[in-house]
Design an enzyme around this catalytic site. Structure first.
Site, PDB file in Angstrom:
ATOM      1  N   LYS A  76       0.854  -1.189   0.000  1.00  0.00           N
ATOM      2  CA  LYS A  76       0.000   0.000   0.000  1.00  0.00           C
ATOM      3  C   LYS A  76       0.890   1.239   0.000  1.00  0.00           C
ATOM      4  CE  LYS A  76      -3.643   2.125   2.841  1.00  0.00           C
ATOM      5  NZ  LYS A  76      -4.458   1.967   4.065  1.00  0.00           N
ATOM      6  N   SER A 151      -9.387   2.000   3.242  1.00  0.00           N
ATOM      7  CA  SER A 151      -8.556   2.742   2.336  1.00  0.00           C
ATOM      8  C   SER A 151      -7.570   1.874   1.547  1.00  0.00           C
ATOM      9  CB  SER A 151      -7.762   3.805   3.105  1.00  0.00           C
ATOM     10  OG  SER A 151      -6.914   3.203   4.054  1.00  0.00           O
ATOM     11  N   SER A 175      -9.437  -0.265   7.449  1.00  0.00           N
ATOM     12  CA  SER A 175      -8.869  -0.131   6.103  1.00  0.00           C
ATOM     13  C   SER A 175      -8.283  -1.392   5.489  1.00  0.00           C
ATOM     14  CB  SER A 175      -7.779   0.932   6.112  1.00  0.00           C
ATOM     15  OG  SER A 175      -8.346   2.171   5.865  1.00  0.00           O
TER      16      SER A 175
HETATM   17  N1  LIG Z   1      -8.135   4.257   7.611  1.00  0.00           N
HETATM   18  C1  LIG Z   1      -9.105   3.433   7.856  1.00  0.00           C
HETATM   19  O1  LIG Z   1      -8.917   2.447   8.542  1.00  0.00           O
HETATM   20  C2  LIG Z   1     -10.402   3.643   7.151  1.00  0.00           C
HETATM   21  C3  LIG Z   1     -11.455   4.488   7.720  1.00  0.00           C
HETATM   22  N2  LIG Z   1     -12.567   4.347   6.825  1.00  0.00           N
HETATM   23  C4  LIG Z   1     -11.061   5.939   7.800  1.00  0.00           C
HETATM   24  O2  LIG Z   1     -11.310   6.644   6.851  1.00  0.00           O
HETATM   25  O3  LIG Z   1     -10.580   6.388   8.788  1.00  0.00           O
END
Ligand SMILES: NC(=O)C[C@H](N)C(=O)O
Length: 477
Positions: A76, A151, A175
């Site tokens: 990533k 993400s 994410s």
């Molecule tokens: N970064 C993550 O684990 C995703 C979460 N949907 C956020 O936007 O914070």
């Protein structure tokens, strides 16, 4: 080429000489090219990966290869890899090259994993759909009109479409697990402090965890085992001994399983998800496991707590991107203040700016107690509630997401709707516990559905064994 579910299968074929690492890398490079429309990779290291494969093939011939020989991996775009660009899906890091390698990545490289490229993600890992990337959206390989989740969307879609064998993502509030569920693959978030965060671009430091995305629980266990453990570069990493997760996958006995009543009863959850979850719980009951519903009064406080604390931490972490030291620097600035303003306004995308503003607001003197302090208190209460839960139960089972993969563009106008996609995943990050998403078949339109297993703090060993048992029940089909 054969569909390999585990690294063990790849290594058997390498040993028997029906496969070489060079062949493997060539195969994945072709797949990446054929599937360029998915936009899963933002950079591919073709020559470097082929050269590394030759070295591993020679080591294999000499019987000197590491435990991950044959593992072709994607990273990533938030993981530092010395000498390689890392952008966090952002324009603000447009001229940045990592000066060192993340500890987790280094440990995989030391075991002879081969990195094939850098994967698309939401900017600074902020998002649940991969639509917040400066490199454009990633498509779900099961349906090109839908998101892969986020993400770590590029990382999940790459494993789903067979563009690499495994990926490394990061999970601050789901994410790794949420995109894994949307793409029908395995996503593991370890306990906070299990894997070093050194070299991971920070979003919310008290939540961030690095985690693998794989096609099997066995591979998730192996990668976890190799990446875990103390690191001089990260004082938040635990010095607890690292169990041989990959060799402890046999599950025997009966589990005590709790599930949140609302997660299978609430009409806010898609019927197909409720059906799958209920069917699994019934099946486990029939097999003699103790399965009980629980009430979780704090369920509805989880998202506000998560989004207050993570935006607060993000506003502080992201203050280092100021146009002076890193990346994008506005050419129109006339003084220092306008340099900050212009560089940051242009360099960051809309969602990142929104979160910096929210975080700055909740930390501002007049609102600090009303939001930040209160959210910290709720975090403590959720932790206490969870500790009580895990005294009584071995695992918490829930859906990973309230719906299957949604349409590209469906939630971009309404950030709150987007945040709701994280309702079941944020708890593990708020309390620091490990959780894993595993595929549980598909629903309407053949879209993948995932199931989540959460375990006590540092309970990865049991959790992985149980997840492996669930996998053996053939839930995928
Ligand atoms: N970064 C993550 O684990 C995703 C979460 N949907 C956020 O936007 O914070």
């Amino acid at each position: 080429m054969k569909e390999y579910l585990t690294l063990t299968q790849i290594q058997e074929d390498l040993r028997e000489g029906v496969l070489t690492c060079v062949n493997l890398v060539k195969h994945y490079l072709d797949r990446i090219q054929e599937n360029a429309h998915l936009n899963a990779f933002v950079e591919v290291y073709a020559a470097e990966a082929l050269a590394a494969a030759e070295v591993v093939d020679q080591k294999l011939a000499r019987g000197e290869a590491g435990r991950l020989a044959g593992l072709i991996l994607g990273l990533k775009d938030v993981l530092s890899h010395q000498g390689h660009a890392v952008r966090a899906g952002s324009k603000i890091l447009n001229s940045y090259t990592a000066p060192y390698t993340a500890t987790a990545v280094q440990r995989l490289l030391d075991a002879d994993a081969i990195v094939i490229g850098r994967q698309n993600c939401d900017e600074f890992a902020m998002g649940s759909s991969n639509e917040n990337s400066a490199f454009g959206p990633v498509l779900n390989a099961a349906d090109h009109t839908r998101v892969p989740g986020g993400s770590s969307g590029g990382s999940a879609a790459a494993v789903q479409a067979g563009l690499c064998h495994a990926s490394l993502g990061s999970d601050t509030g789901g994410s790794v697990r949420q995109p894994a569920a949307f793409c029908g693959v395995v996503g593991l978030k370890p306990s906070y402090g299990r894997i070093s965060r050194h070299g991971l671009i920070a979003y919310a430091s008290s939540f961030d965890c690095i985690g693998p995305i794989t096609r099997s629980v066995a591979d998730a266990a192996l990668l976890l085992e190799i990446m875990s453990g103390a690191d001089d570069f990260d004082s938040t990493v635990s010095t607890r001994e690292v169990p041989a997760y990959s060799e402890s996958l046999a599950w025997s006995g009966k589990a005590r399983i709790g599930y949140i009543r609302e997660s299978v009863e609430s009409t806010a959850i898609a019927p197909e998800i409720r059906e799958k979850t209920t069917a699994l719980l019934d099946r486990l009951k029939a097999k003699g496991h103790a399965v009980e519903p629980i009430e979780m009064p704090l369920l509805h406080s989880l998202l506000p707590t998560y989004y207050i604390l993570t935006t607060a931490e993000a506003s502080s972490n992201l203050s280092r991107f100021d146009g002076v030291r890193y990346g994008h620097r506005s050419q129109e600035a006339t003084d220092l203040e306008s340099l900050y303003k212009r560089s940051r306004t242009k360099g960051f995308g809309e969602e990142v700016r929104r979160r910096i503003l929210l975080g700055t607001f909740v930390l501002s003197a007049n609102y600090y107690d009303a939001y930040y302090t209160k959210a910290q208190r709720v975090r403590r209460l959720v932790r206490e509630e969870s500790e009580r839960f895990f005294k009584q139960f071995d695992f918490l089972i829930s859906p990973v997401t309230p719906t299957t993969a949604f349409k590209i563009g469906e939630k971009t106008e309404d950030p709150l709707q987007m945040y709701l996609a994280d309702i079941f995943t944020v708890q593990a990050n708020v309390i620091g516990n490990p959780a894993i998403a595993i595929p549980c078949g598909s629903g309407e339109n053949s879209l993948p559905i995932g199931i989540q297993v959460m375990a006590p703090y540092f309970g990865e060993k049991n959790m992985l064994a149980f997840a492996s048992y669930l996998e053996s029940l053939g839930l995928k089909h």
